[in-house]
Structure formats: structure tokens, C-alpha cells
Design a protein around this motif. Structure first.
Motif, PDB file in Angstrom:
ATOM      1  N   MET A 257       0.849  -1.199   0.000  1.00  0.00           N
ATOM      2  CA  MET A 257       0.000   0.000   0.000  1.00  0.00           C
ATOM      3  C   MET A 257       0.877   1.238   0.000  1.00  0.00           C
ATOM      4  SD  MET A 257      -2.905   1.156   2.776  1.00  0.00           S
ATOM      5  CE  MET A 257      -3.753   2.727   2.599  1.00  0.00           C
ATOM      6  N   ALA A 258       0.608   2.152  -0.921  1.00  0.00           N
ATOM      7  CA  ALA A 258       1.367   3.387  -1.008  1.00  0.00           C
ATOM      8  C   ALA A 258       0.756   4.413  -0.058  1.00  0.00           C
ATOM      9  CB  ALA A 258       1.351   3.917  -2.440  1.00  0.00           C
ATOM     10  N   TYR A 259       1.563   4.905   0.859  1.00  0.00           N
ATOM     11  CA  TYR A 259       1.081   5.855   1.860  1.00  0.00           C
ATOM     12  C   TYR A 259       1.334   7.283   1.384  1.00  0.00           C
ATOM     13  CZ  TYR A 259       0.918   1.664   4.724  1.00  0.00           C
ATOM     14  OH  TYR A 259       0.654   0.406   5.198  1.00  0.00           O
ATOM     15  N   SER A 260       0.684   7.641   0.290  1.00  0.00           N
ATOM     16  CA  SER A 260       0.768   9.010  -0.212  1.00  0.00           C
ATOM     17  C   SER A 260      -0.321   9.837   0.454  1.00  0.00           C
ATOM     18  CB  SER A 260       0.581   9.021  -1.727  1.00  0.00           C
ATOM     19  OG  SER A 260      -0.703   8.532  -2.074  1.00  0.00           O
ATOM     20  N   PRO A 261      -0.183  11.170   0.442  1.00  0.00           N
ATOM     21  CA  PRO A 261      -1.241  11.999   1.039  1.00  0.00           C
ATOM     22  C   PRO A 261      -2.608  11.746   0.423  1.00  0.00           C
ATOM     23  CG  PRO A 261       0.735  13.309   0.677  1.00  0.00           C
ATOM     24  CD  PRO A 261       0.982  11.984   0.022  1.00  0.00           C
ATOM     25  N   GLU A 262      -2.640  11.505  -0.891  1.00  0.00           N
ATOM     26  CA  GLU A 262      -3.921  11.272  -1.556  1.00  0.00           C
ATOM     27  C   GLU A 262      -4.583   9.992  -1.065  1.00  0.00           C
ATOM     28  OE1 GLU A 262      -1.088  11.878  -3.089  1.00  0.00           O
ATOM     29  OE2 GLU A 262      -1.400  13.951  -3.776  1.00  0.00           O
ATOM     30  N   SER A 263      -3.801   8.906  -0.972  1.00  0.00           N
ATOM     31  CA  SER A 263      -4.368   7.637  -0.524  1.00  0.00           C
ATOM     32  C   SER A 263      -4.794   7.704   0.943  1.00  0.00           C
ATOM     33  CB  SER A 263      -3.353   6.509  -0.724  1.00  0.00           C
ATOM     34  OG  SER A 263      -2.181   6.724   0.054  1.00  0.00           O
ATOM     35  N   ILE A 264      -4.032   8.419   1.755  1.00  0.00           N
ATOM     36  CA  ILE A 264      -4.398   8.541   3.167  1.00  0.00           C
ATOM     37  C   ILE A 264      -5.705   9.321   3.316  1.00  0.00           C
ATOM     38  CG2 ILE A 264      -3.699   9.546   5.372  1.00  0.00           C
ATOM     39  CD1 ILE A 264      -0.811   8.965   4.628  1.00  0.00           C
ATOM     40  N   VAL A 265      -5.862  10.394   2.546  1.00  0.00           N
ATOM     41  CA  VAL A 265      -7.107  11.159   2.590  1.00  0.00           C
ATOM     42  C   VAL A 265      -8.273  10.306   2.103  1.00  0.00           C
ATOM     43  CG1 VAL A 265      -8.330  13.138   1.611  1.00  0.00           C
ATOM     44  CG2 VAL A 265      -5.972  13.396   2.396  1.00  0.00           C
TER      45      VAL A 265
ATOM     46  N   VAL B 111      -8.610   7.036   2.331  1.00  0.00           N
ATOM     47  CA  VAL B 111      -8.957   6.090   3.406  1.00  0.00           C
ATOM     48  C   VAL B 111      -9.688   6.798   4.534  1.00  0.00           C
ATOM     49  CG1 VAL B 111      -7.957   4.648   5.225  1.00  0.00           C
ATOM     50  CG2 VAL B 111      -7.110   4.464   2.889  1.00  0.00           C
ATOM     51  N   SER B 112      -9.233   7.992   4.888  1.00  0.00           N
ATOM     52  CA  SER B 112      -9.839   8.729   5.993  1.00  0.00           C
ATOM     53  C   SER B 112     -11.265   9.172   5.695  1.00  0.00           C
ATOM     54  CB  SER B 112      -8.988   9.951   6.340  1.00  0.00           C
ATOM     55  OG  SER B 112      -8.987  10.885   5.263  1.00  0.00           O
TER      56      SER B 112
ATOM     57  N   ASP C 186     -11.862  10.460  14.004  1.00  0.00           N
ATOM     58  CA  ASP C 186     -10.556   9.876  13.718  1.00  0.00           C
ATOM     59  C   ASP C 186     -10.191  10.048  12.248  1.00  0.00           C
ATOM     60  OD1 ASP C 186      -8.268   7.971  14.447  1.00  0.00           O
ATOM     61  OD2 ASP C 186      -9.249   6.872  12.822  1.00  0.00           O
ATOM     62  N   GLY C 187     -11.164   9.874  11.344  1.00  0.00           N
ATOM     63  CA  GLY C 187     -10.900  10.068   9.929  1.00  0.00           C
ATOM     64  C   GLY C 187     -10.561  11.511   9.598  1.00  0.00           C
ATOM     65  N   ALA C 188     -11.286  12.438  10.213  1.00  0.00           N
ATOM     66  CA  ALA C 188     -10.989  13.852   9.978  1.00  0.00           C
ATOM     67  C   ALA C 188      -9.602  14.212  10.493  1.00  0.00           C
ATOM     68  CB  ALA C 188     -12.048  14.717  10.656  1.00  0.00           C
ATOM     69  N   ASN C 189      -9.237  13.655  11.627  1.00  0.00           N
ATOM     70  CA  ASN C 189      -7.913  13.927  12.184  1.00  0.00           C
ATOM     71  C   ASN C 189      -6.806  13.392  11.271  1.00  0.00           C
ATOM     72  OD1 ASN C 189      -6.142  14.590  14.690  1.00  0.00           O
ATOM     73  ND2 ASN C 189      -5.639  12.457  14.231  1.00  0.00           N
TER      74      ASN C 189
ATOM     75  N   ILE D  44      -8.419   2.119   9.283  1.00  0.00           N
ATOM     76  CA  ILE D  44      -8.995   0.986   8.549  1.00  0.00           C
ATOM     77  C   ILE D  44      -9.631  -0.007   9.508  1.00  0.00           C
ATOM     78  CG2 ILE D  44      -8.440  -0.984   7.076  1.00  0.00           C
ATOM     79  CD1 ILE D  44      -6.258   0.705   5.789  1.00  0.00           C
ATOM     80  N   GLN D  45      -8.939  -0.309  10.596  1.00  0.00           N
ATOM     81  CA  GLN D  45      -9.470  -1.263  11.568  1.00  0.00           C
ATOM     82  C   GLN D  45     -10.778  -0.770  12.180  1.00  0.00           C
ATOM     83  OE1 GLN D  45      -6.796  -2.163  14.799  1.00  0.00           O
ATOM     84  NE2 GLN D  45      -8.391  -3.167  15.998  1.00  0.00           N
ATOM     85  N   ALA D  46     -10.842   0.517  12.503  1.00  0.00           N
ATOM     86  CA  ALA D  46     -12.069   1.053  13.091  1.00  0.00           C
ATOM     87  C   ALA D  46     -13.236   0.962  12.110  1.00  0.00           C
ATOM     88  CB  ALA D  46     -11.846   2.504  13.510  1.00  0.00           C
ATOM     89  N   GLY D  47     -13.011   1.351  10.847  1.00  0.00           N
ATOM     90  CA  GLY D  47     -14.082   1.275   9.860  1.00  0.00           C
ATOM     91  C   GLY D  47     -14.536  -0.147   9.592  1.00  0.00           C
ATOM     92  N   VAL D  48     -13.579  -1.052   9.413  1.00  0.00           N
ATOM     93  CA  VAL D  48     -13.922  -2.455   9.160  1.00  0.00           C
ATOM     94  C   VAL D  48     -14.620  -3.061  10.373  1.00  0.00           C
ATOM     95  CG1 VAL D  48     -12.946  -4.736   8.720  1.00  0.00           C
ATOM     96  CG2 VAL D  48     -12.104  -2.763   7.451  1.00  0.00           C
TER      97      VAL D  48
END
Length: 354
Positions: free
Chosen positions: A1-9, A11-12, A55-58, A253-257
Motif C-alpha cells: 500500500m502506497a502511503y501518499s497523502p492522496e491515498s491517506i485522505v 482512506v480517511s 478519527d478520519g478527519a484527524n 482501517i481497523q475502526a471502519g472495518v
């Protein structure tokens, strides 16, 4: 998984929205389709949903304004470092009650099915107490790691002589989180084995409760990244944005799942068509589900009583109708039903039932 700012946003935003959708459908099913009560398990999951949104907003703020998902060859800009320190503090505080509420909701959901079994209720109460102490304890350790000097966490690179090292706290929280998930997932299976259900029905019930393993799998992945970050003391690596980035992303991810998996067993009426109740079937008491019915003992007052042969005889179409006139008004021309005729009809019914 690529942890770029776009991918993190992404997921959040995606995981919390899916969690909100499933929780909304859960309440819809409770009120409109299943027409059952809304219990503490539903309200706790709703509270967890609000924490998941926070948590997602943070996490999104940390990726946009902080340095989550960014690589800096030189010195990290001070303003981004300050934002990152604050977001890290908020996340580590939120995730403790968030994971605890999800586990408590599942434990209370089990009580809808197995409330008759006293041994299960004892262990369920013990697990509820342990999960509550676990979540509250780790949250307080995170909040007061520097005593009453809470401002320390709002400045990048600041420290205080009263602060404790939280790296061990992060590691033990990840380990105990996985252990708690496993304990919650396996809790109902001894009761399922004792259910008076066919093998196919037991397999279906088991599959429903196995949905919780998705959250456990996400917790295991997160624990792997926490262990890797622990070896680096949660510091920046040569080719990534800080070893604390993957645990933060997988926490969301864990919280959402976990919320989605906790809601899925309650969403059965959305995909399962209503069955027409058979006229000769034994109905269940109001508010009693199939799982609860299977767990009730033979002599329990809530278990539907099977009809006796006399009750079957009275409901049989061969039995004579009850006269609608008083006995003393019977005339000689009125049809008289003799006791011998009723006994003869009853004997015919018994022989046909054999």
C-alpha cells in the motif's frame, strides 16, 4: 500500500462514510424491518461511529497540513511538525475508546441470542468489565503521560521531565487489542455448538459471527506495523514518512472495518425475503429470535409449548362446532351430538396420525 497523502485522505474519508452507512442501515432494520428494540449495542456502535468520523478527519488533517504521507530529505517544516504532533496525540487518544466501544457493542449484541445461558452471561459480564477497564486505562495513560503538562503534546519536539515513554504503551495496546478481538470473536461458539439446530443452520450462524474476523485481521496487520515502528522508536525512516504512518492509517482501517463487521449480522432482513408464516407452524414468542429459541431449555417458560393431542382435536375440522344456543333450549328436532361420536372421531384422528 502506497502511503501518499492522496491515498491517506481517501482512506480517511471512505472508511468512516461506509461505517456511517452501515450503522444507519442497522437502525433502519431495527425500526422498520425487524421491528425490534434498539439496545445498548446499537447506541454504543453509534457512538463509535462518531469517534470514527473524528478519527478520519484527524487523519485527513495530518495528511493535508501535517507530514503524513510526505517524504522530506532535509528538515521537516516546523509548522507541519507541530500539526503532526497534535494530530498524533489526538489519534492515540481517540482510538482507545473507539476500539473499546466496538468490542463492547459486539459483546452486548451476543446477549440478544444467548441471554438464557447463565455461564455465557457470566463470561460476557467479565469481558465487558475487562474491555471497559482496558480502553479507559490506556486512554488515561495516553492523556496523562506527562502528568498535568498536557501542552507538551501540542508542541513538536518538546519534552518534559515528568513524561513517560509511550513506545511500550503503543506496543502493548496493539498486542492486547488483538487478544481482545480474538476473545470476543470466539466467545459465542461454545453456545452455538449446544444449539438445537441442524448442521446447515449451525454453519450459517457460525458464518455470521465469523464476520468479526475481518476486524481481527486488520488488527493483526496494524500490530505488525506497530512492532516494526517500535523497533525504530517510531522515528522517520530512510525511504518513508515516519514509521508511525502505517499504524495510523491501519488504525482508521481497523475502526471502519470493525464497525461494518459489527453491523453486518443485523442487516440480514435487507437481503433475506420475508417468509410466510405457516398456519400449522409453532410461532415464536414476541421478541425471541431463532438463536434465542434454540438456546432455551425445554421447560423454560419462554419456549413455545407444543400442542397436546386434545388441543389438536379441538382445532381439527372433524370436531363438531360448539353449540351457539343454551342447552335447555334444545328441542327434539335439533341435532344432538353424542359423546360416542366425538370419541369415534378422536380415534380416527389418532389412527391417521400414526
Amino acid at each position: 500500500m502506497a502511503y501518499s497523502p492522496e491515498s491517506i485522505v481517501a482512506v480517511s474519508i471512505l472508511l468512516p462514510l461506509l461505517a456511517v452507512t452501515t450503522v444507519s442501515l442497522r437502525f433502519f432494520v431495527r425500526k422498520k424491518l425487524a421491528r425490534t428494540y434498539i439496545g445498548f449495542d446499537d447506541w454504543l456502535l453509534l457512538a463509535a461511529c462518531f469517534l470514527a468520523l473524528a478519527d478520519g478527519a484527524n487523519l485527513a488533517v495530518a495528511a493535508i497540513i501535517g507530514f503524513q504521507g510526505r517524504v522530506y530529505e532535509g528538515t521537516i517544516p516546523h509548522q507541519r511538525a507541530v500539526v503532526e504532533a497534535r494530530c498524533d496525540y489526538v489519534k492515540t487518544v481517540i482510538e482507545k475508546p473507539l476500539f473499546g466501544l466496538i468490542k463492547l457493542s459486539v459483546l452486548l449484541f451476543y446477549r440478544r441470542f444467548f441471554f438464557i445461558r447463565q455461564s455465557f452471561m457470566v463470561w460476557n459480564n467479565i469481558m465487558i468489565a475487562l474491555i471497559t477497564l482496558w480502553a479507559v486505562g490506556f486512554m488515561l495513560v495516553q492523556i496523562f503521560a506527562c502528568g498535568h503538562h498536557l501542552e507538551v503534546f501540542w508542541t513538536a519536539g518538546a519534552s518534559h521531565e515528568t513524561c513517560i515513554d509511550l513506545t511500550w504503551s503503543h506496543l502493548w495496546f496493539g498486542i492486547t487489542d488483538v487478544i481482545g478481538d480474538i476473545a470476543v470473536v470466539v466467545m459465542p461458539y461454545p453456545c452455538i455448538r449446544k444449539m438445537r439446530l441442524q448442521r446447515r443452520e449451525k454453519l450459517g450462524v457460525t458464518t455470521i459471527f465469523l464476520l468479526g474476523t475481518f476486524s481481527t485481521a486488520a488488527a493483526v496487520v496494524r500490530l505488525g506495523f506497530v512492532c516494526k515502528a517500535f523497533t525504530n522508536n517510531f522515528a522517520a525512516t530512510e525511504n518513508n514518512h515516519g514509521s508511525g504512518t502505517p499504524p495510523a492509517v491501519w488504525s482508521t482501517i481497523q475502526a471502519g472495518v470493525g464497525i461494518i463487521a459489527a453491523c453486518l449480522p443485523a442487516l440480514g432482513p435487507l437481503i433475506k425475503p420475508k417468509r410466510k408464516r405457516s398456519t400449522n407452524s409453532t410461532s415464536l414468542p414476541s421478541g425471541i429470535t431463532l438463536g434465542e429459541y434454540a438456546g432455551i431449555s425445554e421447560n423454560h417458560p419462554l419456549r413455545p409449548r407444543q400442542r397436546t393431542s386434545d388441543e389438536t382435536l379441538r382445532m381439527s375440522p372433524l370436531s363438531p362446532p360448539t353449540p351457539c344456543f343454551p342447552r335447555h333450549e334444545t328441542t327434539s328436532s335439533s341435532p344432538v351430538v353424542r359423546a360416542g361420536d366425538i370419541e369415534e372421531q378422536a380415534d380416527i384422528i389418532r389412527r391417521s396420525a400414526r
